[in-house]
Design a protein around this motif. Sequence first.
Motif, PDB file in Angstrom:
ATOM      1  N   ASN A   8       0.822  -1.215   0.000  1.00 34.24           N
ATOM      2  CA  ASN A   8       0.000   0.000   0.000  1.00 34.24           C
ATOM      3  C   ASN A   8       0.855   1.264   0.000  1.00 34.24           C
ATOM      4  OD1 ASN A   8      -2.587  -1.071  -0.224  1.00 34.24           O
ATOM      5  ND2 ASN A   8      -2.658  -1.528   1.957  1.00 34.24           N
ATOM      6  N   ARG A   9       1.963   1.248   0.699  1.00 35.72           N
ATOM      7  CA  ARG A   9       2.870   2.406   0.667  1.00 35.72           C
ATOM      8  C   ARG A   9       3.439   2.603  -0.727  1.00 35.72           C
ATOM      9  NH1 ARG A   9       6.681   3.385   5.879  1.00 35.72           N
ATOM     10  NH2 ARG A   9       5.031   4.023   7.267  1.00 35.72           N
ATOM     11  N   LEU A  12       0.820   4.193  -2.844  1.00 35.45           N
ATOM     12  CA  LEU A  12       0.706   5.626  -2.555  1.00 35.45           C
ATOM     13  C   LEU A  12       1.817   6.415  -3.248  1.00 35.45           C
ATOM     14  CD1 LEU A  12      -0.219   5.660   1.247  1.00 35.45           C
ATOM     15  CD2 LEU A  12      -1.683   6.345  -0.660  1.00 35.45           C
ATOM     16  N   GLN A  16       1.433   9.254  -6.245  1.00 33.15           N
ATOM     17  CA  GLN A  16       2.041  10.580  -6.194  1.00 33.15           C
ATOM     18  C   GLN A  16       2.864  10.860  -7.441  1.00 33.15           C
ATOM     19  OE1 GLN A  16       4.167  10.510  -2.499  1.00 33.15           O
ATOM     20  NE2 GLN A  16       2.340  10.924  -1.276  1.00 33.15           N
ATOM     21  N   TYR A  44      -8.226   3.600  -1.587  1.00 30.10           N
ATOM     22  CA  TYR A  44      -7.126   4.571  -1.597  1.00 30.10           C
ATOM     23  C   TYR A  44      -7.264   5.543  -0.429  1.00 30.10           C
ATOM     24  CZ  TYR A  44      -5.094   9.088  -2.736  1.00 30.10           C
ATOM     25  OH  TYR A  44      -4.448  10.296  -2.655  1.00 30.10           O
ATOM     26  N   LYS A  48      -4.606   5.982   2.605  1.00 28.64           N
ATOM     27  CA  LYS A  48      -3.982   7.300   2.758  1.00 28.64           C
ATOM     28  C   LYS A  48      -4.191   7.836   4.175  1.00 28.64           C
ATOM     29  CE  LYS A  48      -4.019  11.941   0.880  1.00 28.64           C
ATOM     30  NZ  LYS A  48      -4.734  12.894   0.047  1.00 28.64           N
TER      31      LYS A  48
END
Length: 55
Positions: A8-9, A12, A16, A44, A48
């Motif tokens: 998940n990181r 993210l 970006q 998402y 986040k």
Amino acid sequence: MNFSRYVNRYRLLEFQKLKADPANKDISEVELVAKAGFSDYRGYQRVKKREELII
């Protein structure tokens, strides 16, 4: 950090990067979220928010 959180990181960070790319300026945020690997926009947002609380 478990595998799920790691993925998940990464998603993210990918989101970006996609958002910052001028070639993607006409693409909606929902489409960028899907391109980054999230199954839906709600997922998402949940990830986040969770990562913002941890950092």
